[in-house]
Design an enzyme around this catalytic site. Structure first.
Site, PDB file in Angstrom:
ATOM      1  CE  LYS A  22      10.539  -6.719   3.343  1.00 15.31           C
ATOM      2  NZ  LYS A  22       9.316  -6.236   2.428  1.00 15.31           N
ATOM      3  CG  ASN A  23       7.124  -9.432   2.965  1.00 19.12           C
ATOM      4  OD1 ASN A  23       7.469  -8.210   3.347  1.00 19.12           O
ATOM      5  ND2 ASN A  23       7.527  -9.484   1.727  1.00 19.12           N
ATOM      6  NE  ARG A  93       3.589  -0.247  -3.765  1.00 18.35           N
ATOM      7  CZ  ARG A  93       2.520  -1.416  -3.548  1.00 18.35           C
ATOM      8  NH1 ARG A  93       2.953  -2.305  -2.795  1.00 18.35           N
ATOM      9  NH2 ARG A  93       1.364  -1.233  -4.191  1.00 18.35           N
ATOM     10  CB  CYS A 117       7.718   0.378  -5.811  1.00 19.10           C
ATOM     11  SG  CYS A 117       7.817  -1.382  -6.407  1.00 19.10           S
ATOM     12  NE  ARG A 122       4.198  -4.248  -5.786  1.00 20.67           N
ATOM     13  CZ  ARG A 122       5.139  -4.222  -4.656  1.00 20.67           C
ATOM     14  NH1 ARG A 122       6.434  -3.708  -4.799  1.00 20.67           N
ATOM     15  NH2 ARG A 122       4.975  -4.896  -3.606  1.00 20.67           N
ATOM     16  CG  ASP A 308       9.654 -11.282  -2.669  1.00 24.20           C
ATOM     17  OD1 ASP A 308       8.832 -11.306  -1.595  1.00 24.20           O
ATOM     18  OD2 ASP A 308       9.374 -10.381  -3.457  1.00 24.20           O
ATOM     19  CB  VAL A 330       5.188 -11.979  -9.486  1.00 24.31           C
ATOM     20  CG1 VAL A 330       4.191 -11.326  -8.446  1.00 24.31           C
ATOM     21  CG2 VAL A 330       4.741 -13.768  -9.208  1.00 24.31           C
ATOM     22  NE  ARG A 400      11.717  -0.363   2.132  1.00 25.49           N
ATOM     23  CZ  ARG A 400      10.530  -0.300   1.161  1.00 25.49           C
ATOM     24  NH1 ARG A 400      10.854   0.342   0.005  1.00 25.49           N
ATOM     25  NH2 ARG A 400       9.274  -0.680   1.420  1.00 25.49           N
TER      26      ARG A 400
HETATM   27  C1  EPZ Z   1       3.765  -8.658  -1.477  1.00 27.53           C
HETATM   28  O1  EPZ Z   1       3.480  -7.478  -2.153  1.00 27.53           O
HETATM   29  C2  EPZ Z   1       5.045  -8.564  -0.777  1.00 27.53           C
HETATM   30  N1  EPZ Z   1       5.170  -7.582   0.129  1.00 27.53           N
HETATM   31  C3  EPZ Z   1       6.180  -8.555  -1.859  1.00 27.53           C
HETATM   32  O2  EPZ Z   1       7.495  -8.398  -1.190  1.00 27.53           O
HETATM   33  C4  EPZ Z   1       6.114  -9.715  -2.611  1.00 27.53           C
HETATM   34  O3  EPZ Z   1       7.090  -9.531  -3.856  1.00 27.53           O
HETATM   35  C5  EPZ Z   1       4.862  -9.911  -3.295  1.00 27.53           C
HETATM   36  O4  EPZ Z   1       3.819  -9.968  -2.257  1.00 27.53           O
HETATM   37  C6  EPZ Z   1       4.595 -11.055  -4.155  1.00 27.53           C
HETATM   38  O5  EPZ Z   1       4.847 -12.190  -3.239  1.00 27.53           O
HETATM   39  C7  EPZ Z   1       4.630  -7.627   1.318  1.00 27.53           C
HETATM   40  O6  EPZ Z   1       4.149  -8.810   1.738  1.00 27.53           O
HETATM   41  C8  EPZ Z   1       4.809  -6.514   2.138  1.00 27.53           C
HETATM   42  P1  EPZ Z   1       0.776  -8.729  -4.645  1.00 27.53           P
HETATM   43  P2  EPZ Z   1       2.135  -7.234  -2.752  1.00 27.53           P
HETATM   44  O7  EPZ Z   1      -0.308  -8.004  -4.395  1.00 27.53           O
HETATM   45  O8  EPZ Z   1       1.170  -7.842  -2.080  1.00 27.53           O
HETATM   46  C9  EPZ Z   1      -0.913  -7.349  -8.752  1.00 27.53           C
HETATM   47  C10 EPZ Z   1       9.740  -7.771  -0.870  1.00 27.53           C
HETATM   48  O9  EPZ Z   1      10.670  -7.982  -1.586  1.00 27.53           O
HETATM   49  N2  EPZ Z   1      -2.000  -6.755  -8.037  1.00 27.53           N
HETATM   50  O10 EPZ Z   1       0.907 -10.178  -4.274  1.00 27.53           O
HETATM   51  O11 EPZ Z   1       1.972  -5.926  -3.079  1.00 27.53           O
HETATM   52  C11 EPZ Z   1       0.354  -6.812  -8.750  1.00 27.53           C
HETATM   53  O12 EPZ Z   1       0.584  -5.809  -9.375  1.00 27.53           O
HETATM   54  C12 EPZ Z   1       8.317  -7.410  -1.430  1.00 27.53           C
HETATM   55  O13 EPZ Z   1       9.522  -8.085   0.157  1.00 27.53           O
HETATM   56  C13 EPZ Z   1      -3.199  -6.021  -8.760  1.00 27.53           C
HETATM   57  O14 EPZ Z   1      -3.209  -6.159 -10.133  1.00 27.53           O
HETATM   58  O15 EPZ Z   1       2.200  -8.118  -4.011  1.00 27.53           O
HETATM   59  C14 EPZ Z   1       1.364  -7.944  -8.849  1.00 27.53           C
HETATM   60  O16 EPZ Z   1       1.451  -8.070 -10.525  1.00 27.53           O
HETATM   61  C15 EPZ Z   1       8.421  -6.793  -2.853  1.00 27.53           C
HETATM   62  N3  EPZ Z   1      -4.047  -5.542  -8.085  1.00 27.53           N
HETATM   63  C16 EPZ Z   1       0.575  -9.182  -8.507  1.00 27.53           C
HETATM   64  O17 EPZ Z   1      -0.821  -8.854  -8.231  1.00 27.53           O
HETATM   65  C17 EPZ Z   1      -3.948  -5.531  -6.565  1.00 27.53           C
HETATM   66  O18 EPZ Z   1      -4.990  -4.959  -6.170  1.00 27.53           O
HETATM   67  C18 EPZ Z   1       1.014  -9.888  -6.968  1.00 27.53           C
HETATM   68  O19 EPZ Z   1       1.163  -8.622  -6.109  1.00 27.53           O
HETATM   69  C19 EPZ Z   1      -2.776  -6.116  -6.093  1.00 27.53           C
HETATM   70  C20 EPZ Z   1      -2.127  -6.737  -6.705  1.00 27.53           C
END
Ligand code: EPZ
Length: 421
Positions: A22-23, A93, A117, A122, A308, A330, A400
């Protein structure tokens, strides 16, 4: 809302084929907006988030067609709208992933801010700061990101925090920017590398793939004739079924999955007493009928243990032999599955971002409620190992991210069925 009814106590045995990730599919579908030629994408999982993404592309005027092998042809030469509306973004998202491609190819994008969420706030500040550094004019008003740029300019970016979709958005934007972009502290998740490989197949010039420093030489256009790209397998789906087999003391084989995609997870399963054997594109787990041993984990960006998979290992530790700690670094609120597992008899104490788990011999069935994608999967796993019938509510979260979960688990011998609302 649909529910899943699970009768626990069955050992899972058998063979499964892992679906596409998916990702990886989500950013790759967004990346087709960069191409001025039609693209055929294969190995796409059948998930609600994929349907939502296709709906989003469709409402922009992108032409989509599905062939008999369920490959999706995307033709974004007919685009009419450069907008991702709130009603679609609020349900998914990752719609934010159209921001970089729209800005890079068309010089404009109006994308609804993806609210928080269940698992955390996020924010997308790193996405926006990076695009501004590349010359975009970005205004956030009335819940929308309004972005404009004559032509993005390549530059050096050091991301404050490792962000998967942040890296993906900036990577896609940089492919058509003028000059060279360097992204340091880039996410190294396999899905980011799969996107980068896809972009290069479309004519992008990306190097450093798989490392935390990505270098992108901007080009004038992207798109090649007859491109057919297959999305990489889903390491989190694979890990989830391996944990299901470990919790039920079973033996399963997964096909169409490369073991290197989930090394950290396989290490922890071996530590829990699983016998793991692997080939180039398959993994076999055998518990020899034994109860898993407790294993402590600490989530972190790839190649460390993936967040995850945290909920699934919390479920396994709740019935494992011994005491373990599960530390989530995370996301700020990714333990909502714990209170549901406690209702099933799990002995878990939460202390800030760490769960301390004392394994019990058996969980007992109870009606439970899913709150987010991986939490809902972990409740299904708990139901598989619990005595009695567990009813998991709000399983739209599961739909999802898991392709035909009840069919796949039934194939492994589980007693599970969907109760339509
Ligand atoms: C991706 O989400 C995945 N989703 C998530 O999978 C996964 O849990 C996550 O990466 C971590 O591996 C997709 O790829 C569609 P991040 P993402 O930006 O990109 C902070 C699932 O279960 N952050 O890597 O949204 C954030 O708050 C989903 O399939 C900022 O502060 O996660 C978090 O604490 C859930 N500012 C950390 O970074 C930003 O601009 C990592 O988030 C962006 C992120």
């Amino acid at each position: 809302m649909d529910k899943l009814l699970i009768t626990g106590g069955k050992q899972l045995t058998g063979t499964l084929t892992v679906s596409g990730a998916k990702n990886a599919a989500l950013p790759i579908l967004a990346a087709t907006l960069l191409s001025d030629k039609p693209v055929l994408i294969g190995n796409i999982p059948h998930l609600h988030d994929i349907t939502t993404t296709l709906e989003l592309l469709g409402c922009m005027g992108v032409e989509l067609s599905v062939d008999e092998k369920l490959n999706i042809e995307v033709n974004s030469s007919t685009i009419t709208k450069l907008e991702a509306p709130y009603e679609l973004v609020r349900t998914m998202r990752s719609s934010i992933l159209v921001l970089g491609p729209l800005l890079a190819r068309f010089g404009q994008a109006d994308v609804s801010l993806p609210g928080g969420c269940a698992i955390g706030a996020r924010p997308v500040d790193i996405h926006l700061i990076g695009l501004e550094k590349m010359g975009a004019d970005i205004k956030v008003e009335n819940g929308y990101i309004h972005a404009k740029a004559k032509r993005l300019k390549g530059c050096s970016l050091i991301l404050d925090q490792v962000t998967v979709t942040g890296t993906e958005n900036l990577l896609m934007a940089a492919t058509l920017a003028e000059g060279k972009t360097i992204i340091e502290n880039a996410a190294r998740e396999p899905e980011v590398s799969d996107l980068a490989n896809f972009l290069n197949k479309m004519g992008a010039k990306i190097s450093g793939i798989g490392t935390d420093v990505l270098e992108i030489e901007g080009v004038e256009r992207l798109g090649v004739e007859d491109l057919h790209y297959n999305v990489l397998p889903d390491r989190i789906e694979a890990g989830t079924y391996l944990v299901a087999a470990a919790m039920t003391r079973g033996k399963i084989r997964l096909n169409k999955i490369q073991p290197k995609l989930l090394d950290a997870v396989l290490d922890k399963l071996s530590e829990a007493g699983a016998k793991i054997t692997c080939g180039k594109d398959w993994i076999e787990l055998d518990m020899h009928g034994k109860r898993p041993k407790a294993v402590s984990i600490r989530t972190a960006p790839f190649p460390a243990f993936p967040t995850d998979m945290q909920a699934q290992f919390t479920a396994m530790n709740s019935i494992a032999k011994g005491v373990s700690t599960i530390t989530e670094t995370v996301f700020e609120n990714r333990f909502m599955h714990v209170q549901e597992m406690q209702r099933m008899g799990a002995n878990i104490k939460l202390e800030s971002n760490t769960a301390i788990c004392t394994g019990v011999k058996n969980l007992t069935a109870a009606p439970v409620m899913a709150t987010d994608l991986r939490a809902s999967a972990s409740l299904v796993l708990s139901g598989l190992a619990a005595e009695g019938e567990t009813l998991v509510d709000r399983i739209y979260h599961i739909d999802r991210g898991y392709d035909h979960i009840e069919e796949k688990l039934s194939q492994l011998g589980a007693t599970i069925r969907r109760i339509p609302r």
